[in-house]
Design a protein around this motif. Structure first.
Motif, PDB file in Angstrom:
ATOM      1  N   ASP A   1       0.854  -1.191   0.000  1.00 12.69           N
ATOM      2  CA  ASP A   1       0.000   0.000   0.000  1.00 12.69           C
ATOM      3  C   ASP A   1       0.888   1.239   0.000  1.00 12.69           C
ATOM      4  N   LYS A   2       0.538   2.219  -0.820  1.00 12.90           N
ATOM      5  CA  LYS A   2       1.335   3.439  -0.927  1.00 12.90           C
ATOM      6  C   LYS A   2       1.029   4.423   0.193  1.00 12.90           C
ATOM      7  N   LEU A   3      -0.035   4.180   0.935  1.00 10.42           N
ATOM      8  CA  LEU A   3      -0.419   5.062   2.032  1.00 10.42           C
ATOM      9  C   LEU A   3      -0.079   4.419   3.365  1.00 10.42           C
ATOM     10  N   THR A   4       0.123   5.250   4.371  1.00 18.44           N
ATOM     11  CA  THR A   4       0.344   4.726   5.716  1.00 18.44           C
ATOM     12  C   THR A   4      -0.984   4.196   6.243  1.00 18.44           C
ATOM     13  N   PRO A   5      -0.941   3.355   7.259  1.00 23.16           N
ATOM     14  CA  PRO A   5      -2.212   2.862   7.823  1.00 23.16           C
ATOM     15  C   PRO A   5      -3.137   3.993   8.290  1.00 23.16           C
ATOM     16  N   GLN A   6      -2.574   5.064   8.819  1.00 24.73           N
ATOM     17  CA  GLN A   6      -3.395   6.187   9.270  1.00 24.73           C
ATOM     18  C   GLN A   6      -4.049   6.898   8.078  1.00 24.73           C
ATOM     19  N   GLN A   7      -3.297   7.090   6.998  1.00 26.40           N
ATOM     20  CA  GLN A   7      -3.855   7.725   5.805  1.00 26.40           C
ATOM     21  C   GLN A   7      -4.942   6.847   5.187  1.00 26.40           C
ATOM     22  N   ARG A   8      -4.685   5.541   5.122  1.00 27.12           N
ATOM     23  CA  ARG A   8      -5.671   4.619   4.560  1.00 27.12           C
ATOM     24  C   ARG A   8      -6.951   4.643   5.398  1.00 27.12           C
ATOM     25  N   HIS A   9      -6.794   4.631   6.730  1.00 22.21           N
ATOM     26  CA  HIS A   9      -7.951   4.683   7.631  1.00 22.21           C
ATOM     27  C   HIS A   9      -8.761   5.957   7.395  1.00 22.21           C
ATOM     28  N   LYS A  10      -8.085   7.068   7.267  1.00 22.90           N
ATOM     29  CA  LYS A  10      -8.768   8.354   7.038  1.00 22.90           C
ATOM     30  C   LYS A  10      -9.536   8.319   5.706  1.00 22.90           C
ATOM     31  N   ASN A  11      -8.920   7.784   4.647  1.00 23.50           N
ATOM     32  CA  ASN A  11      -9.589   7.675   3.345  1.00 23.50           C
ATOM     33  C   ASN A  11     -10.826   6.793   3.424  1.00 23.50           C
ATOM     34  N   MET A  12     -10.693   5.626   4.052  1.00 25.17           N
ATOM     35  CA  MET A  12     -11.812   4.692   4.116  1.00 25.17           C
ATOM     36  C   MET A  12     -12.936   5.242   4.992  1.00 25.17           C
ATOM     37  N   ALA A  13     -12.602   5.938   6.052  1.00 24.57           N
ATOM     38  CA  ALA A  13     -13.619   6.497   6.943  1.00 24.57           C
ATOM     39  C   ALA A  13     -14.399   7.631   6.280  1.00 24.57           C
ATOM     40  N   ALA A  14     -13.819   8.260   5.269  1.00 24.91           N
ATOM     41  CA  ALA A  14     -14.471   9.383   4.595  1.00 24.91           C
ATOM     42  C   ALA A  14     -15.504   8.947   3.554  1.00 24.91           C
ATOM     43  N   ILE A  15     -15.561   7.660   3.268  1.00 27.59           N
ATOM     44  CA  ILE A  15     -16.494   7.167   2.256  1.00 27.59           C
ATOM     45  C   ILE A  15     -17.897   7.139   2.849  1.00 27.59           C
ATOM     46  N   ARG A  16     -18.844   7.761   2.144  1.00 31.94           N
ATOM     47  CA  ARG A  16     -20.213   7.879   2.627  1.00 31.94           C
ATOM     48  C   ARG A  16     -21.058   6.706   2.138  1.00 31.94           C
ATOM     49  N   SER A  17     -22.190   6.528   2.798  1.00 31.60           N
ATOM     50  CA  SER A  17     -23.112   5.484   2.358  1.00 31.60           C
ATOM     51  C   SER A  17     -24.349   6.089   1.691  1.00 31.60           C
ATOM     52  N   LYS A  18     -24.576   7.375   1.869  1.00 33.50           N
ATOM     53  CA  LYS A  18     -25.718   8.055   1.250  1.00 33.50           C
ATOM     54  C   LYS A  18     -25.206   9.233   0.444  1.00 33.50           C
ATOM     55  N   ASP A  19     -25.997   9.611  -0.561  1.00 34.75           N
ATOM     56  CA  ASP A  19     -25.669  10.764  -1.413  1.00 34.75           C
ATOM     57  C   ASP A  19     -24.309  10.615  -2.087  1.00 34.75           C
ATOM     58  N   THR A  20     -23.972   9.410  -2.502  1.00 37.48           N
ATOM     59  CA  THR A  20     -22.715   9.184  -3.195  1.00 37.48           C
ATOM     60  C   THR A  20     -22.835   9.714  -4.625  1.00 37.48           C
ATOM     61  N   LYS A  21     -21.724   9.887  -5.286  1.00 35.28           N
ATOM     62  CA  LYS A  21     -21.744  10.394  -6.661  1.00 35.28           C
ATOM     63  C   LYS A  21     -22.550   9.486  -7.595  1.00 35.28           C
ATOM     64  N   PRO A  22     -22.333   8.143  -7.571  1.00 32.06           N
ATOM     65  CA  PRO A  22     -23.148   7.286  -8.442  1.00 32.06           C
ATOM     66  C   PRO A  22     -24.654   7.402  -8.131  1.00 32.06           C
ATOM     67  N   GLU A  23     -24.997   7.490  -6.862  1.00 29.55           N
ATOM     68  CA  GLU A  23     -26.404   7.628  -6.482  1.00 29.55           C
ATOM     69  C   GLU A  23     -26.978   8.944  -7.013  1.00 29.55           C
ATOM     70  N   MET A  24     -26.218  10.007  -6.911  1.00 26.14           N
ATOM     71  CA  MET A  24     -26.684  11.314  -7.398  1.00 26.14           C
ATOM     72  C   MET A  24     -26.884  11.289  -8.913  1.00 26.14           C
ATOM     73  N   ILE A  25     -26.037  10.581  -9.632  1.00 21.45           N
ATOM     74  CA  ILE A  25     -26.180  10.453 -11.093  1.00 21.45           C
ATOM     75  C   ILE A  25     -27.504   9.771 -11.427  1.00 21.45           C
ATOM     76  N   VAL A  26     -27.803   8.675 -10.725  1.00 23.03           N
ATOM     77  CA  VAL A  26     -29.053   7.956 -10.977  1.00 23.03           C
ATOM     78  C   VAL A  26     -30.248   8.827 -10.598  1.00 23.03           C
ATOM     79  N   ARG A  27     -30.175   9.494  -9.454  1.00 24.84           N
ATOM     80  CA  ARG A  27     -31.282  10.350  -9.019  1.00 24.84           C
ATOM     81  C   ARG A  27     -31.566  11.449 -10.032  1.00 24.84           C
TER      82      ARG A  27
END
Length: 180
Positions: A3-29
């Motif tokens: 992995d090119k990111l540190t565990p802390q950076q990876r954790h921050k990236n993964m925690a920022a992913i939303r479950s609602k109002d995502t870009k693909p969902e907004m496209i369909v809506r």
């Protein structure tokens, strides 16, 4: 492959992913709204809290991220070892692989069970995958969803022509959206 990111950076990236109002969902809506379809969001009383609910059509639409829902990933068991085959749009990370395999497998099983429950309640389920919403495929996918919704409505309401005969299904130029 590391992995090119540190565990802390990876954790921050993964925690920022939303479950609602995502870009693909907004496209369909936006695509369905512009085609005249009206819907409710994340219906709390239905299993799986579908992303979009079209009550008029008795349809639930799930907009799934390819990674989180294991689009095209095959879980094969050979003897005592299980073999996981990545797909074109979903590659399971090699770091902490057992965790990701178990998580994605659980997500896929939960998705199937929720859709079975919805079907038993009389709902149609459509799954739209993130990779189907890439700019090159987007309009075709949205047209396919619209076609499928109209087809479901006509089927459910047994629409008849003026002569009293049930309308025959015309040769399709638009493919149907995948119902699961």
């Amino acid at each position: 492959m590391s992995d090119k990111l540190t565990p802390q950076q990876r954790h921050k990236n993964m925690a920022a992913i939303r479950s609602k109002d995502t870009k693909p969902e907004m496209i369909v809506r936006r695509g369905l709204w512009s085609r005249g379809f009206r819907y409710r969001l994340n219906h709390k009383r239905l299993p799986g809290h579908p992303d979009l609910v079209l009550r008029k059509y008795r349809v639930c639409i799930f907009v799934n991220g390819c990674f989180w829902h294991g689009h095209g990933v095959q879980f094969n068991v050979h003897g005592s070892a299980s073999v996981v085959e990545d797909s074109q749009c979903c590659r399971i990370p090699h770091t902490n692989r057992e965790f990701w395999v178990a998580k994605i497998r659980r997500n896929k099983e939960r998705d199937k069970e929720e859709q079975r429950m919805l079907a038993s309640m009389g709902w149609h389920c459509i799954t739209v995958w993130e990779c189907e919403l890439k700019p090159s495929k987007r309009e075709e996918t949205l047209d396919s969803i619209a076609f499928t919704l109209n087809h479901i409505w006509l089927q459910d309401h047994h629409v008849r022509s003026a002569s009293g005969h049930q309308l025959e299904e015309e040769s399709r130029t638009i493919p149907m959206a995948a119902e699961e």
